[in-house]
Scaffold this motif. Structure first.
Motif, PDB file in Angstrom:
ATOM      1  N   LEU A  41       0.523  -1.443   0.028  1.00 25.73           N
ATOM      2  CA  LEU A  41       0.146   0.173  -0.851  1.00 25.73           C
ATOM      3  C   LEU A  41       1.086   1.226   0.743  1.00 25.73           C
ATOM      4  CD1 LEU A  41      -2.894  -0.545   2.952  1.00 25.73           C
ATOM      5  CD2 LEU A  41      -2.994  -0.379   0.190  1.00 25.73           C
ATOM      6  N   ARG A  42       0.395   1.940  -0.747  1.00 36.85           N
ATOM      7  CA  ARG A  42       1.086   3.457  -0.557  1.00 36.85           C
ATOM      8  C   ARG A  42       0.282   4.793  -0.773  1.00 36.85           C
ATOM      9  NH1 ARG A  42       5.300   2.797  -6.070  1.00 36.85           N
ATOM     10  NH2 ARG A  42       6.365   4.008  -4.787  1.00 36.85           N
ATOM     11  N   TYR A  43       0.361   5.666  -0.305  1.00 37.34           N
ATOM     12  CA  TYR A  43       0.133   6.764   0.141  1.00 37.34           C
ATOM     13  C   TYR A  43       0.630   8.101  -1.269  1.00 37.34           C
ATOM     14  CZ  TYR A  43      -2.492   4.652   3.480  1.00 37.34           C
ATOM     15  OH  TYR A  43      -3.072   4.190   4.336  1.00 37.34           O
ATOM     16  N   ALA A  44      -0.393   8.612  -1.958  1.00 40.20           N
ATOM     17  CA  ALA A  44      -0.050   9.486  -2.644  1.00 40.20           C
ATOM     18  C   ALA A  44      -1.110  11.007  -2.422  1.00 40.20           C
ATOM     19  CB  ALA A  44       0.306   9.545  -3.741  1.00 40.20           C
ATOM     20  N   ARG A  45      -0.723  12.025  -2.832  1.00 40.60           N
ATOM     21  CA  ARG A  45      -1.207  13.014  -3.257  1.00 40.60           C
ATOM     22  C   ARG A  45      -2.150  12.775  -4.667  1.00 40.60           C
ATOM     23  NH1 ARG A  45      -1.291  17.132   0.484  1.00 40.60           N
ATOM     24  NH2 ARG A  45       0.089  16.701   1.996  1.00 40.60           N
ATOM     25  N   ALA A  46      -3.177  13.733  -5.211  1.00 34.27           N
ATOM     26  CA  ALA A  46      -3.377  13.526  -6.328  1.00 34.27           C
ATOM     27  C   ALA A  46      -2.753  14.243  -7.344  1.00 34.27           C
ATOM     28  CB  ALA A  46      -5.238  14.278  -6.960  1.00 34.27           C
ATOM     29  N   GLY A  47      -1.546  15.075  -7.654  1.00 33.73           N
ATOM     30  CA  GLY A  47      -0.925  15.973  -8.121  1.00 33.73           C
ATOM     31  C   GLY A  47       0.815  14.302  -8.570  1.00 33.73           C
ATOM     32  N   GLN A  48       0.484  13.310  -7.930  1.00 34.18           N
ATOM     33  CA  GLN A  48       1.387  12.353  -7.783  1.00 34.18           C
ATOM     34  C   GLN A  48       0.776  11.519  -8.681  1.00 34.18           C
ATOM     35  OE1 GLN A  48       2.613  11.452  -4.062  1.00 34.18           O
ATOM     36  NE2 GLN A  48       4.491  13.082  -3.191  1.00 34.18           N
ATOM     37  N   LEU A  49      -0.160  11.610  -9.466  1.00 37.09           N
ATOM     38  CA  LEU A  49      -0.648  10.287 -10.036  1.00 37.09           C
ATOM     39  C   LEU A  49      -1.122  10.717 -11.467  1.00 37.09           C
ATOM     40  CD1 LEU A  49      -3.260   9.052  -6.904  1.00 37.09           C
ATOM     41  CD2 LEU A  49      -1.236   8.016  -8.142  1.00 37.09           C
ATOM     42  N   ALA A  50      -1.068   9.429 -12.076  1.00 37.14           N
ATOM     43  CA  ALA A  50      -1.526   9.881 -13.821  1.00 37.14           C
ATOM     44  C   ALA A  50      -2.620   9.044 -14.329  1.00 37.14           C
ATOM     45  CB  ALA A  50      -0.252   9.877 -14.391  1.00 37.14           C
ATOM     46  N   LEU A  51      -3.988   8.810 -14.490  1.00 38.63           N
ATOM     47  CA  LEU A  51      -4.566   8.442 -15.030  1.00 38.63           C
ATOM     48  C   LEU A  51      -4.017   7.295 -15.937  1.00 38.63           C
ATOM     49  CD1 LEU A  51      -7.085   7.033 -14.025  1.00 38.63           C
ATOM     50  CD2 LEU A  51      -8.650   8.243 -15.373  1.00 38.63           C
ATOM     51  N   VAL A  52      -4.378   5.675 -15.683  1.00 39.72           N
ATOM     52  CA  VAL A  52      -3.516   5.134 -16.959  1.00 39.72           C
ATOM     53  C   VAL A  52      -5.599   4.370 -17.650  1.00 39.72           C
ATOM     54  CG1 VAL A  52      -2.201   3.066 -17.842  1.00 39.72           C
ATOM     55  CG2 VAL A  52      -1.539   4.453 -15.683  1.00 39.72           C
ATOM     56  N   ALA A  53      -5.768   4.025 -17.010  1.00 36.35           N
ATOM     57  CA  ALA A  53      -6.946   3.451 -17.141  1.00 36.35           C
ATOM     58  C   ALA A  53      -8.553   3.188 -16.095  1.00 36.35           C
ATOM     59  CB  ALA A  53      -6.626   1.811 -17.280  1.00 36.35           C
ATOM     60  N   ARG A  54      -9.562   3.545 -16.422  1.00 36.61           N
ATOM     61  CA  ARG A  54     -10.530   3.202 -15.243  1.00 36.61           C
ATOM     62  C   ARG A  54     -11.158   2.170 -15.965  1.00 36.61           C
ATOM     63  NH1 ARG A  54     -11.617   8.570 -13.646  1.00 36.61           N
ATOM     64  NH2 ARG A  54     -11.256  10.063 -15.409  1.00 36.61           N
ATOM     65  N   HIS A  55     -11.660   1.857 -14.602  1.00 40.50           N
ATOM     66  CA  HIS A  55     -12.639   0.436 -14.224  1.00 40.50           C
ATOM     67  C   HIS A  55     -13.473   0.888 -14.330  1.00 40.50           C
ATOM     68  CE1 HIS A  55     -13.362  -3.161 -11.831  1.00 40.50           C
ATOM     69  NE2 HIS A  55     -13.822  -2.199 -11.216  1.00 40.50           N
ATOM     70  N   LEU A  56     -14.529  -0.854 -15.601  1.00 37.12           N
ATOM     71  CA  LEU A  56     -15.701  -0.732 -15.857  1.00 37.12           C
ATOM     72  C   LEU A  56     -15.941  -1.898 -14.813  1.00 37.12           C
ATOM     73  CD1 LEU A  56     -15.178   1.371 -19.282  1.00 37.12           C
ATOM     74  CD2 LEU A  56     -16.143   2.463 -17.342  1.00 37.12           C
ATOM     75  N   GLN A  57     -17.368  -2.054 -13.975  1.00 30.99           N
ATOM     76  CA  GLN A  57     -17.435  -2.544 -13.607  1.00 30.99           C
ATOM     77  C   GLN A  57     -18.408  -3.024 -15.313  1.00 30.99           C
ATOM     78  OE1 GLN A  57     -20.479  -1.743 -10.639  1.00 30.99           O
ATOM     79  NE2 GLN A  57     -18.613  -1.117  -9.163  1.00 30.99           N
ATOM     80  N   PRO A  58     -18.414  -4.522 -15.154  1.00 31.15           N
ATOM     81  CA  PRO A  58     -19.122  -5.949 -16.396  1.00 31.15           C
ATOM     82  C   PRO A  58     -20.433  -5.174 -16.193  1.00 31.15           C
ATOM     83  CG  PRO A  58     -18.466  -7.216 -14.763  1.00 31.15           C
ATOM     84  CD  PRO A  58     -17.794  -6.017 -14.097  1.00 31.15           C
ATOM     85  N   MET A  59     -21.726  -5.089 -17.467  1.00 30.66           N
ATOM     86  CA  MET A  59     -23.167  -5.044 -17.361  1.00 30.66           C
ATOM     87  C   MET A  59     -23.800  -5.969 -16.180  1.00 30.66           C
ATOM     88  SD  MET A  59     -25.760  -3.653 -19.827  1.00 30.66           S
ATOM     89  CE  MET A  59     -25.576  -2.330 -19.921  1.00 30.66           C
ATOM     90  N   THR A  60     -24.372  -5.853 -15.552  1.00 33.71           N
ATOM     91  CA  THR A  60     -25.795  -7.399 -15.112  1.00 33.71           C
ATOM     92  C   THR A  60     -26.394  -7.476 -15.494  1.00 33.71           C
ATOM     93  OG1 THR A  60     -26.090  -5.880 -13.259  1.00 33.71           O
ATOM     94  CG2 THR A  60     -23.957  -6.602 -12.067  1.00 33.71           C
ATOM     95  N   ARG A  61     -27.272  -8.806 -14.686  1.00 30.07           N
ATOM     96  CA  ARG A  61     -28.105  -8.496 -15.828  1.00 30.07           C
ATOM     97  C   ARG A  61     -28.751  -8.096 -15.696  1.00 30.07           C
ATOM     98  NH1 ARG A  61     -29.946 -14.460 -16.284  1.00 30.07           N
ATOM     99  NH2 ARG A  61     -32.566 -14.746 -16.449  1.00 30.07           N
ATOM    100  N   GLY A  62     -29.883  -7.580 -13.844  1.00 27.53           N
ATOM    101  CA  GLY A  62     -30.591  -6.340 -14.500  1.00 27.53           C
ATOM    102  C   GLY A  62     -30.713  -5.290 -15.267  1.00 27.53           C
ATOM    103  N   ARG A  63     -29.111  -5.280 -14.668  1.00 25.23           N
ATOM    104  CA  ARG A  63     -29.420  -4.202 -16.191  1.00 25.23           C
ATOM    105  C   ARG A  63     -29.132  -4.361 -17.381  1.00 25.23           C
ATOM    106  NH1 ARG A  63     -25.053   0.718 -14.493  1.00 25.23           N
ATOM    107  NH2 ARG A  63     -25.445   0.911 -12.053  1.00 25.23           N
ATOM    108  N   ARG A  64     -28.974  -5.283 -18.456  1.00 24.74           N
ATOM    109  CA  ARG A  64     -29.091  -5.751 -19.701  1.00 24.74           C
ATOM    110  C   ARG A  64     -30.493  -5.917 -19.965  1.00 24.74           C
ATOM    111  NH1 ARG A  64     -25.754 -11.327 -19.546  1.00 24.74           N
ATOM    112  NH2 ARG A  64     -25.741 -10.411 -17.986  1.00 24.74           N
ATOM    113  N   ILE A  65     -32.002  -6.189 -18.708  1.00 26.84           N
ATOM    114  CA  ILE A  65     -33.020  -6.897 -18.723  1.00 26.84           C
ATOM    115  C   ILE A  65     -33.283  -5.136 -18.684  1.00 26.84           C
ATOM    116  CG2 ILE A  65     -34.758  -7.762 -17.274  1.00 26.84           C
ATOM    117  CD1 ILE A  65     -33.125  -9.715 -16.231  1.00 26.84           C
ATOM    118  N   VAL A  66     -33.151  -4.319 -17.825  1.00 28.24           N
ATOM    119  CA  VAL A  66     -33.413  -2.929 -17.886  1.00 28.24           C
ATOM    120  C   VAL A  66     -33.092  -2.217 -19.007  1.00 28.24           C
ATOM    121  CG1 VAL A  66     -33.227  -0.644 -16.848  1.00 28.24           C
ATOM    122  CG2 VAL A  66     -33.938  -2.615 -15.766  1.00 28.24           C
ATOM    123  N   GLY A  67     -31.747  -2.463 -19.944  1.00 29.91           N
ATOM    124  CA  GLY A  67     -31.435  -1.834 -21.619  1.00 29.91           C
ATOM    125  C   GLY A  67     -32.849  -2.626 -22.324  1.00 29.91           C
TER     126      GLY A  67
END
Length: 124
Positions: A41-67
């Motif tokens: 575990l490491r602690y860092a300020r936001a200025g010391q970070l660069a975003l590489v990739a966003r985490h996306l949750q897979p679509m659940t069964r319920g969301r597919r049905i609603v879609g």
């Protein structure tokens, strides 16, 4: 910068990759907890970070049905809007625009539902 738990970031001081596992601090002293490849575990300020990739949750069964349900309702609204416009004497251009409006109403409502129930981003 807005981050969510699970996003992949690069620490700029030593170019190490890691995933966001939490947030710590109060007020102006906000830290991001980053877990690197070794599990450390490491602690860092936001200025010391660069975003590489966003985490996306897979679509659940319920969301597919609603879609699917939202898509079916949007097609029905399109049909009703076009049919109503044609019965009132509108030409094809106006009927097309009314159908587009009927579809857009349901599509926008579905997108807002996805945004409101999706993963939360925290400003750091």
């Amino acid at each position: 910068m807005k981050l969510a738990i699970g996003d992949v970031v690069r620490l700029l001081d030593d170019m190490a990759l890691g995933t966001v596992t939490g947030f710590s601090g109060d007020g102006s002293n906000r830290f991001v907890v980053v877990t690197d490849a070794g599990g450390m575990l490491r602690y860092a300020r936001a200025g010391q970070l660069a975003l590489v990739a966003r985490h996306l949750q897979p679509m659940t069964r319920g969301r597919r049905i609603v879609g699917g349900f939202a898509f079916a309702i949007a097609l029905l609204m399109t049909y009703v809007a076009v049919r109503s416009a044609r019965e009132l004497g509108a030409d094809w251009a106006l009927a097309f625009l009314s159908g587009l409006g009927g579809y857009t109403v349901i599509a926008v409502a579905y997108r807002w539902w996805i945004r409101l129930t999706g993963s939360r981003r925290v400003r750091v």
